[in-house]
Design an enzyme around this catalytic site. Sequence first.
Site, PDB file in Angstrom:
ATOM      1  CG  ASP A  76       0.232   0.126   3.919  1.00 61.77           C
ATOM      2  OD1 ASP A  76      -0.148   0.307   5.089  1.00 61.77           O
ATOM      3  OD2 ASP A  76       1.421   0.135   3.564  1.00 61.77           O
TER       4      ASP A  76
ATOM      5  CE1 TYR B 175       3.525  -5.480   2.711  1.00 63.00           C
ATOM      6  CE2 TYR B 175       4.613  -6.745   4.418  1.00 63.00           C
ATOM      7  CZ  TYR B 175       3.647  -5.841   4.025  1.00 63.00           C
ATOM      8  OH  TYR B 175       2.803  -5.304   4.961  1.00 63.00           O
TER       9      TYR B 175
END
Length: 210
Positions: free
Chosen positions: A29, A87
């Site tokens: 993103d 992440y």
Amino acid sequence: AVSVSGVLLKTFEQVFAVSCSLVGASRTDAGVHAYDQVMRIITPLALSPEHIRVAWNNRLPADIVIRSVEVVGDDFHPQFGVAYKEYWYHLFLARPLPFLARFGTQLPEYIHSLDLPLFGKTLKLFEGEHDLTSFARVEPGYEPVRTVDEIRVEELQRYGALRVVVRGEGFLRFQIRRMVGAALMVARDRAVISYDDIKRLLVEPQRTSP
């Protein structure tokens, strides 16, 4: 739009005067930095992996670097052979040092206190297999059920930050930031939603706005 894969392909053609096909393990993103992205290229070049790495790196912009290149078998695929993805989501509890600011999110000034044990406890709700329709953007053709293998919170005291570590095979768009945001809303002073609200939304998912 400019993309990492697009820049890699264009630069490869400029350096070697041939085209190649490229597949990455995952997309990121806006504002996300890929520390250890994996990709596969198919090329007719008869050059050593190290030669390709050095020559390619020499023409890439400063914000992209190829760390290693190696020959793999025909059955290797960076999307279908994933063991796990991890992440890191950083939250600064106070104004961060300038050279760190772009690698995390500063908590808004209106959050005067944060119940860290409750924050970690709420994030633990996301471990396991869940329909995450309430906590991600589920695009057409994508399955909303995902499995989070592990999620934990680490305190980086030197930098006045928290690191949320999430590990799993794959994630939906905006999933990580919305999970973290939901836990923040539970654990902040004057909580907006409750721990039980998160539990309910994981059992009875509701589609949210994009």
